[in-house]
Design a protein around this motif. Sequence first.
Motif, short mmCIF file in Angstrom:
data_model
loop_
_atom_site.label_atom_id
_atom_site.label_comp_id
_atom_site.label_asym_id
_atom_site.label_seq_id
_atom_site.Cartn_x
_atom_site.Cartn_y
_atom_site.Cartn_z
N ASN A 70 0.79 -1.27 0.02
CA ASN A 70 0.05 -0.23 0.08
C ASN A 70 0.93 1.15 -0.06
OD1 ASN A 70 -2.57 -1.23 -0.22
ND2 ASN A 70 -2.61 -1.37 2.02
N GLU A 72 4.01 1.44 -1.10
CA GLU A 72 4.45 1.66 -2.35
C GLU A 72 3.44 2.57 -3.53
OE1 GLU A 72 6.49 -2.11 -3.78
OE2 GLU A 72 7.30 -2.52 -1.79
N ILE A 73 2.06 1.77 -3.36
CA ILE A 73 1.28 2.43 -4.25
C ILE A 73 1.06 3.76 -4.19
CG2 ILE A 73 -1.43 2.33 -5.05
CD1 ILE A 73 -1.09 -0.85 -4.27
N GLU A 74 1.05 4.27 -2.92
CA GLU A 74 0.88 5.64 -2.72
C GLU A 74 2.04 6.32 -3.20
OE1 GLU A 74 -1.53 7.24 -1.42
OE2 GLU A 74 -2.73 5.54 -1.59
N LYS A 77 1.73 6.67 -6.76
CA LYS A 77 1.01 7.86 -7.07
C LYS A 77 1.68 9.32 -7.21
CE LYS A 77 -3.02 5.30 -5.80
NZ LYS A 77 -4.38 5.20 -4.71
N ILE A 90 1.08 0.43 -10.66
CA ILE A 90 0.24 0.50 -9.80
C ILE A 90 -0.62 -0.94 -9.95
CG2 ILE A 90 -2.33 1.16 -8.90
CD1 ILE A 90 -1.12 3.88 -9.18
N SER A 91 -0.75 -1.27 -11.12
CA SER A 91 -1.56 -2.51 -11.44
C SER A 91 -0.67 -3.69 -11.09
CB SER A 91 -1.82 -2.70 -13.04
OG SER A 91 -2.55 -3.84 -13.48
N LEU A 93 1.48 -3.68 -8.61
CA LEU A 93 1.67 -3.74 -7.19
C LEU A 93 0.10 -4.18 -6.52
CD1 LEU A 93 3.25 -0.43 -6.23
CD2 LEU A 93 4.20 -2.84 -6.01
N GLU A 94 -1.07 -3.98 -7.36
CA GLU A 94 -2.14 -4.59 -6.83
C GLU A 94 -2.34 -6.13 -7.13
OE1 GLU A 94 -4.77 -3.14 -5.26
OE2 GLU A 94 -4.27 -0.79 -5.63
N LYS A 97 -0.52 -7.76 -4.30
CA LYS A 97 -1.59 -7.59 -3.07
C LYS A 97 -2.66 -8.84 -3.18
CE LYS A 97 -3.50 -3.79 -1.75
NZ LYS A 97 -4.14 -2.71 -1.77
#
Length: 116
Positions: A70, A72-74, A77, A90-91, A93-94, A97
């Motif tokens: 989370n 890393e996603i922030e 962004k 982001i894709s 990293l998601e 998750k």
Amino acid sequence: MNNNQKKLIEKLEEMFQLSQADLDFGIYRIMSLKREEISSFLQEDLLKQIHSQLNLLLKTESAGELEQLNKEIENVKKMDVSEKVRSAIISELEEKKKMWKMLQTFLTLRLIYTLI
């Protein structure tokens, strides 16, 4: 109880020398008096406690990994890159998750199955 669990209990019983009823001095006398209690713990409580602690460890590790993803996603962004690159990262990293959540579910179910 699976094969490895049986081996663990047998090894602990051997270490505690629970089958040595003829030993009646010092610590062996105490062990003999507590034989039923020790045997009950080894046969019933020990495996439950092991599973409980492994489950807690799994949840803690997974939660830490998910929190890191989370973050890393922030960070992504906030990066100064094109939207296409940002979306791709982001894709990815998601997806990681999702894999961690699936792994956590699988390992939890596996622990539950071994308790049955």
